[in-house]
Design an enzyme around this catalytic site. Structure first.
Site, PDB file in Angstrom:
ATOM      1  CG  ASN A 105      -1.838   1.316   1.476  1.00 29.67           C
ATOM      2  OD1 ASN A 105      -1.697   2.087   0.325  1.00 29.67           O
ATOM      3  ND2 ASN A 105      -2.310   1.574   2.705  1.00 29.67           N
ATOM      4  CD1 TRP A 106       3.895   1.365  -2.442  1.00 26.12           C
ATOM      5  CD2 TRP A 106       3.913   2.254  -4.519  1.00 26.12           C
ATOM      6  NE1 TRP A 106       5.031   0.868  -3.482  1.00 26.12           N
ATOM      7  CE2 TRP A 106       4.878   1.462  -4.709  1.00 26.12           C
ATOM      8  CE3 TRP A 106       4.050   3.264  -5.659  1.00 26.12           C
ATOM      9  CZ2 TRP A 106       5.746   1.172  -5.765  1.00 26.12           C
ATOM     10  CZ3 TRP A 106       4.533   3.266  -6.784  1.00 26.12           C
ATOM     11  CH2 TRP A 106       5.658   1.990  -6.681  1.00 26.12           C
ATOM     12  CE  LYS A 107      -0.117   3.596   4.640  1.00 24.66           C
ATOM     13  NZ  LYS A 107       0.181   3.467   6.055  1.00 24.66           N
ATOM     14  CG  HIS A 112      -5.864   2.307   4.761  1.00 28.31           C
ATOM     15  ND1 HIS A 112      -5.466   3.163   5.745  1.00 28.31           N
ATOM     16  CD2 HIS A 112      -5.027   1.365   4.715  1.00 28.31           C
ATOM     17  CE1 HIS A 112      -4.129   2.991   6.213  1.00 28.31           C
ATOM     18  NE2 HIS A 112      -3.989   1.662   5.612  1.00 28.31           N
ATOM     19  CD  GLU A 144      -2.709   5.852   6.277  1.00 26.35           C
ATOM     20  OE1 GLU A 144      -2.595   5.840   5.141  1.00 26.35           O
ATOM     21  OE2 GLU A 144      -1.923   5.646   7.050  1.00 26.35           O
ATOM     22  CD  GLU A 175      -3.641  -1.975   6.985  1.00 21.43           C
ATOM     23  OE1 GLU A 175      -2.482  -2.556   6.684  1.00 21.43           O
ATOM     24  OE2 GLU A 175      -4.283  -1.137   7.001  1.00 21.43           O
ATOM     25  N   GLY A 187       2.135   2.657  10.534  1.00 21.26           N
ATOM     26  CA  GLY A 187       3.264   3.697  10.283  1.00 21.26           C
ATOM     27  C   GLY A 187       3.763   3.924  11.775  1.00 21.26           C
ATOM     28  CB  SER A 228       4.801  -1.391  11.889  1.00 23.80           C
ATOM     29  OG  SER A 228       4.615  -0.234  11.924  1.00 23.80           O
ATOM     30  N   GLY A 256       2.732  -0.972   4.054  1.00 22.24           N
ATOM     31  CA  GLY A 256       2.636   0.321   3.721  1.00 22.24           C
ATOM     32  C   GLY A 256       4.312   0.850   3.580  1.00 22.24           C
ATOM     33  N   GLY A 257       5.069   1.293   4.499  1.00 14.27           N
ATOM     34  CA  GLY A 257       6.451   1.839   4.557  1.00 14.27           C
ATOM     35  C   GLY A 257       7.424   0.782   3.665  1.00 14.27           C
TER      36      GLY A 257
HETATM   37  P1  PGA Z   1       2.563   0.349   7.349  1.00 10.99           P
HETATM   38  O1  PGA Z   1       1.370   0.786   6.814  1.00 10.99           O
HETATM   39  O2  PGA Z   1       3.323  -0.858   7.069  1.00 10.99           O
HETATM   40  O3  PGA Z   1       3.555   1.521   7.024  1.00 10.99           O
HETATM   41  O4  PGA Z   1       2.473   0.396   8.910  1.00 10.99           O
HETATM   42  C1  PGA Z   1       0.307  -0.274   6.537  1.00 10.99           C
HETATM   43  C2  PGA Z   1      -0.952   0.288   5.928  1.00 10.99           C
HETATM   44  O5  PGA Z   1      -1.549   1.281   6.280  1.00 10.99           O
HETATM   45  O6  PGA Z   1      -1.362  -0.485   5.193  1.00 10.99           O
END
Ligand code: PGA
Length: 258
Positions: A13-15, A99, A101, A170, A176, A216, A237-238
């Site tokens: 997930n690149w966001k 998600h 966010e 999640e 994050g 994470s 994500g990251g």
């Molecule tokens: P993260 O993000 O791996 O950077 O914690 C995961 C996500 O929000 O899908």
């Protein structure tokens, strides 16, 4: 993981990261690192403007490209929105829905449900997210909260479509933050999600549903998380922004299972 009954999926997930130009460079590097042969399913969900570059670059590979959101309406006066038909036509296979966010920006359970149905109708694989906040975990209402999110997200979905749905657990406190859920914490909730799916859609469908952990997850902790029986992959994500880290997680998903 349990490869006998369900697919393993490692999804990025690149966001709101990377431009189309950076996407092309990333995909070129990734292609050089991807292991040959039969591995788990791999997805990269990227910003809408990066989809064409990603699809073009990964055409001959096993990596499916996905979007990070969709609008459930077929077309019309929804300025700035992207429909599921547009995503399919652009070459997407997956779409992330609900998600945390986006929920924090006001997305409701009803919208998550409508988007999930629209994605399935269009032939996309929805990666439906759920997760509790730190306050909810500390108040000991994780189970009720997650059960409710799953029931509302999957309301009215037909039995023949449910196996196409991927669910991602999640915990908001782990996204994050570098603070990962322990394998036991993650397994506990993924197992609960499978129980909810069993109650709604029966045991065969529950056994076949791919459930991811996200928050994470990285090249250091993926192995242990993926070793849990009800964690069938990761939403990353990251660590999905760095080709070598993402590939290491894919390799960890290839570990032997019981
Ligand atoms: P993260 O993000 O791996 O950077 O914690 C995961 C996500 O929000 O899908």
């Amino acid at each position: 993981m349990n490869r006998k009954y369900r697919k393993t999926l490692i999804a990025g997930n690149w966001k709101m990261n990377k431009t189309p130009t950076e996407t092309k460079a990333f995909m070129t590097e990734l292609k050089g690192l991807l292991p040959k042969g039969r591995w788990c399913d791999i997805a990269l969900c990227v910003p809408a403007v990066c989809i064409p570059a990603a699809v073009r670059a990964m055409r001959e590979t096993r990596v499916g490209i996905g979007a990070e959101n969709c609008n459930p309406n077929p077309s019309g006066a929804y300025t700035g929105e992207v429909s599921t038909a547009m995503l399919v036509d652009a070459g997407c296979k997956y779409v992330i829905i609900g998600h945390s966010e986006r929920r924090a920006m006001g997305e409701t359970d009803e919208e998550v449900n409508a988007k999930t149905k629209a994605a399935l109708e269009a032939g996309l694989i929805p990666i439906v997210c759920c997760g509790e906040s730190l306050e909810q975990r500390e108040a000991d209402i994780t189970e009720e909260w997650i059960s409710m999110q799953i029931k509302l997200a999957l309301a009215g979905i037909s039995e023949d479509k449910i196996r196409k749905v991927v669910i991602a657990y999640e915990p908001i406190w782990a996204i994050g933050t570098g603070r990962t859920a322990t394998p036991e914490q993650a397994e506990e909730v993924c197992q609960l999600i499978r129980t909810v799916v069993r109650k709604l859609f029966g045991s065969k469908n529950a056994r076949a549903t791919t459930i991811l952990y996200g928050g994470s997850m990285n090249d250091k902790n993926a192995y242990e998380l993926l070793a849990q029986p009800d964690i069938d992959g990761g939403l990353i994500g990251g660590a999905s922004l760095v080709p070598s880290k993402f590939v290491k997680i894919i390799e960890d998903a290839n570990q032997p299972t019981a």
